[in-house]
Design a protein around this motif. Sequence first.
Motif, PDB file in Angstrom:
ATOM      1  N   LEU A   1       0.824  -1.205   0.000  1.00 57.04           N
ATOM      2  CA  LEU A   1       0.000   0.000   0.000  1.00 57.04           C
ATOM      3  C   LEU A   1       0.863   1.262   0.000  1.00 57.04           C
ATOM      4  O   LEU A   1       0.618   2.190  -0.768  1.00 57.04           O
ATOM      5  CB  LEU A   1      -0.924  -0.034   1.218  1.00 57.04           C
ATOM      6  CG  LEU A   1      -2.095   0.906   1.250  1.00 57.04           C
ATOM      7  CD1 LEU A   1      -3.084   0.592   0.148  1.00 57.04           C
ATOM      8  CD2 LEU A   1      -2.785   0.821   2.593  1.00 57.04           C
ATOM      9  N   GLU A   2       1.879   1.274   0.837  1.00 58.80           N
ATOM     10  CA  GLU A   2       2.725   2.470   0.955  1.00 58.80           C
ATOM     11  C   GLU A   2       3.613   2.711  -0.265  1.00 58.80           C
ATOM     12  O   GLU A   2       4.218   3.771  -0.387  1.00 58.80           O
ATOM     13  CB  GLU A   2       3.556   2.434   2.246  1.00 58.80           C
ATOM     14  CG  GLU A   2       4.425   1.228   2.404  1.00 58.80           C
ATOM     15  CD  GLU A   2       3.735   0.054   3.098  1.00 58.80           C
ATOM     16  OE1 GLU A   2       4.437  -0.922   3.384  1.00 58.80           O
ATOM     17  OE2 GLU A   2       2.515   0.090   3.342  1.00 58.80           O
ATOM     18  N   ASP A   3       3.682   1.750  -1.182  1.00 55.25           N
ATOM     19  CA  ASP A   3       4.411   1.966  -2.436  1.00 55.25           C
ATOM     20  C   ASP A   3       3.677   2.959  -3.335  1.00 55.25           C
ATOM     21  O   ASP A   3       4.288   3.587  -4.200  1.00 55.25           O
ATOM     22  CB  ASP A   3       4.576   0.657  -3.214  1.00 55.25           C
ATOM     23  CG  ASP A   3       5.491  -0.344  -2.517  1.00 55.25           C
ATOM     24  OD1 ASP A   3       6.317   0.074  -1.675  1.00 55.25           O
ATOM     25  OD2 ASP A   3       5.366  -1.543  -2.824  1.00 55.25           O
ATOM     26  N   TYR A   4       2.364   3.092  -3.135  1.00 51.56           N
ATOM     27  CA  TYR A   4       1.542   3.890  -4.034  1.00 51.56           C
ATOM     28  C   TYR A   4       0.867   5.087  -3.384  1.00 51.56           C
ATOM     29  O   TYR A   4       0.556   6.054  -4.072  1.00 51.56           O
ATOM     30  CB  TYR A   4       0.470   3.001  -4.681  1.00 51.56           C
ATOM     31  CG  TYR A   4       1.073   1.738  -5.254  1.00 51.56           C
ATOM     32  CD1 TYR A   4       1.998   1.795  -6.284  1.00 51.56           C
ATOM     33  CD2 TYR A   4       0.754   0.493  -4.725  1.00 51.56           C
ATOM     34  CE1 TYR A   4       2.572   0.639  -6.795  1.00 51.56           C
ATOM     35  CE2 TYR A   4       1.324  -0.661  -5.234  1.00 51.56           C
ATOM     36  CZ  TYR A   4       2.230  -0.580  -6.261  1.00 51.56           C
ATOM     37  OH  TYR A   4       2.812  -1.722  -6.756  1.00 51.56           O
ATOM     38  N   TRP A   5       0.608   5.013  -2.087  1.00 50.82           N
ATOM     39  CA  TRP A   5      -0.093   6.101  -1.394  1.00 50.82           C
ATOM     40  C   TRP A   5       0.530   6.356  -0.028  1.00 50.82           C
ATOM     41  O   TRP A   5       1.009   5.442   0.633  1.00 50.82           O
ATOM     42  CB  TRP A   5      -1.571   5.748  -1.168  1.00 50.82           C
ATOM     43  CG  TRP A   5      -2.324   5.542  -2.431  1.00 50.82           C
ATOM     44  CD1 TRP A   5      -2.808   6.503  -3.268  1.00 50.82           C
ATOM     45  CD2 TRP A   5      -2.676   4.296  -3.033  1.00 50.82           C
ATOM     46  NE1 TRP A   5      -3.437   5.914  -4.333  1.00 50.82           N
ATOM     47  CE2 TRP A   5      -3.370   4.566  -4.220  1.00 50.82           C
ATOM     48  CE3 TRP A   5      -2.475   2.952  -2.674  1.00 50.82           C
ATOM     49  CZ2 TRP A   5      -3.857   3.574  -5.053  1.00 50.82           C
ATOM     50  CZ3 TRP A   5      -2.955   1.959  -3.502  1.00 50.82           C
ATOM     51  CH2 TRP A   5      -3.642   2.271  -4.679  1.00 50.82           C
ATOM     52  N   THR A   6       0.446   7.613   0.401  1.00 52.43           N
ATOM     53  CA  THR A   6       0.834   7.944   1.764  1.00 52.43           C
ATOM     54  C   THR A   6      -0.390   7.695   2.651  1.00 52.43           C
ATOM     55  O   THR A   6      -1.515   7.601   2.162  1.00 52.43           O
ATOM     56  CB  THR A   6       1.250   9.414   1.883  1.00 52.43           C
ATOM     57  OG1 THR A   6       0.155  10.240   1.487  1.00 52.43           O
ATOM     58  CG2 THR A   6       2.472   9.716   1.008  1.00 52.43           C
ATOM     59  N   ALA A   7      -0.185   7.616   3.930  1.00 48.65           N
ATOM     60  CA  ALA A   7      -1.268   7.319   4.863  1.00 48.65           C
ATOM     61  C   ALA A   7      -2.403   8.334   4.764  1.00 48.65           C
ATOM     62  O   ALA A   7      -3.572   7.988   4.874  1.00 48.65           O
ATOM     63  CB  ALA A   7      -0.740   7.259   6.299  1.00 48.65           C
ATOM     64  N   ASP A   8      -2.079   9.587   4.540  1.00 46.63           N
ATOM     65  CA  ASP A   8      -3.132  10.606   4.472  1.00 46.63           C
ATOM     66  C   ASP A   8      -3.797  10.712   3.100  1.00 46.63           C
ATOM     67  O   ASP A   8      -4.776  11.415   2.936  1.00 46.63           O
ATOM     68  CB  ASP A   8      -2.598  11.972   4.907  1.00 46.63           C
ATOM     69  CG  ASP A   8      -1.488  12.477   4.011  1.00 46.63           C
ATOM     70  OD1 ASP A   8      -0.852  11.682   3.303  1.00 46.63           O
ATOM     71  OD2 ASP A   8      -1.223  13.695   4.043  1.00 46.63           O
ATOM     72  N   ALA A   9      -3.277   9.984   2.102  1.00 48.39           N
ATOM     73  CA  ALA A   9      -3.857  10.053   0.753  1.00 48.39           C
ATOM     74  C   ALA A   9      -5.009   9.086   0.552  1.00 48.39           C
ATOM     75  O   ALA A   9      -5.848   9.294  -0.302  1.00 48.39           O
ATOM     76  CB  ALA A   9      -2.774   9.783  -0.287  1.00 48.39           C
ATOM     77  N   VAL A  10      -5.037   8.023   1.332  1.00 47.93           N
ATOM     78  CA  VAL A  10      -6.090   7.012   1.191  1.00 47.93           C
ATOM     79  C   VAL A  10      -7.239   7.371   2.113  1.00 47.93           C
ATOM     80  O   VAL A  10      -7.033   7.672   3.279  1.00 47.93           O
ATOM     81  CB  VAL A  10      -5.537   5.608   1.507  1.00 47.93           C
ATOM     82  CG1 VAL A  10      -6.627   4.561   1.416  1.00 47.93           C
ATOM     83  CG2 VAL A  10      -4.398   5.251   0.557  1.00 47.93           C
ATOM     84  N   GLU A  11      -8.441   7.334   1.574  1.00 47.47           N
ATOM     85  CA  GLU A  11      -9.616   7.677   2.341  1.00 47.47           C
ATOM     86  C   GLU A  11     -10.068   6.507   3.202  1.00 47.47           C
ATOM     87  O   GLU A  11     -10.045   5.367   2.757  1.00 47.47           O
ATOM     88  CB  GLU A  11     -10.766   8.076   1.414  1.00 47.47           C
ATOM     89  CG  GLU A  11     -10.444   9.278   0.565  1.00 47.47           C
ATOM     90  CD  GLU A  11     -11.522   9.566  -0.450  1.00 47.47           C
ATOM     91  OE1 GLU A  11     -12.527   8.866  -0.498  1.00 47.47           O
ATOM     92  OE2 GLU A  11     -11.338  10.536  -1.207  1.00 47.47           O
ATOM     93  N   VAL A  12     -10.447   6.774   4.405  1.00 49.38           N
ATOM     94  CA  VAL A  12     -10.934   5.737   5.302  1.00 49.38           C
ATOM     95  C   VAL A  12     -12.445   5.649   5.140  1.00 49.38           C
ATOM     96  O   VAL A  12     -13.150   6.654   5.252  1.00 49.38           O
ATOM     97  CB  VAL A  12     -10.568   6.037   6.772  1.00 49.38           C
ATOM     98  CG1 VAL A  12     -11.158   4.990   7.695  1.00 49.38           C
ATOM     99  CG2 VAL A  12      -9.059   6.129   6.921  1.00 49.38           C
ATOM    100  N   SER A  13     -12.928   4.449   4.859  1.00 53.78           N
ATOM    101  CA  SER A  13     -14.379   4.242   4.708  1.00 53.78           C
ATOM    102  C   SER A  13     -15.042   4.301   6.068  1.00 53.78           C
ATOM    103  O   SER A  13     -14.471   3.872   7.061  1.00 53.78           O
ATOM    104  CB  SER A  13     -14.662   2.870   4.095  1.00 53.78           C
ATOM    105  OG  SER A  13     -14.046   2.758   2.865  1.00 53.78           O
ATOM    106  N   ARG A  14     -16.253   4.798   6.107  1.00 56.22           N
ATOM    107  CA  ARG A  14     -17.006   4.836   7.362  1.00 56.22           C
ATOM    108  C   ARG A  14     -18.194   3.937   7.266  1.00 56.22           C
ATOM    109  O   ARG A  14     -18.799   3.755   6.306  1.00 56.22           O
ATOM    110  CB  ARG A  14     -17.447   6.250   7.659  1.00 56.22           C
ATOM    111  CG  ARG A  14     -16.259   7.094   7.961  1.00 56.22           C
ATOM    112  CD  ARG A  14     -16.705   8.507   8.264  1.00 56.22           C
ATOM    113  NE  ARG A  14     -15.505   9.327   8.263  1.00 56.22           N
ATOM    114  CZ  ARG A  14     -15.218  10.165   9.195  1.00 56.22           C
ATOM    115  NH1 ARG A  14     -16.005  10.343  10.194  1.00 56.22           N
ATOM    116  NH2 ARG A  14     -14.141  10.878   9.139  1.00 56.22           N
TER     117      ARG A  14
END
Length: 76
Positions: free
Chosen positions: A63-76
């Motif tokens: 996952l971190e190869d493509y997105w930073t932690a703050d770039a991926v949206e967390v589903s609710r």
Amino acid sequence: MRPKTPREPSALAKARVAAQKTQRSIAEELGISQPWYSDIEIGKCAPDVKLALRIVAIVGGALEDYWTADAVEVSR
């Protein structure tokens, strides 16, 4: 009007090509449209965590190869 400067392929695009997949084939596997997948690949929009993990399962890597932690949206 100025011609567009070619954009450097994203890490996700490079991984997709290395996996010998097309945007359309990945989008079909994910059940989303090809334009939506394209927007994810170029960073125009971010997938939620579940979708990002499904993408990584198809193209490989982490996952971190493509997105930073703050770039991926967390589903609710």
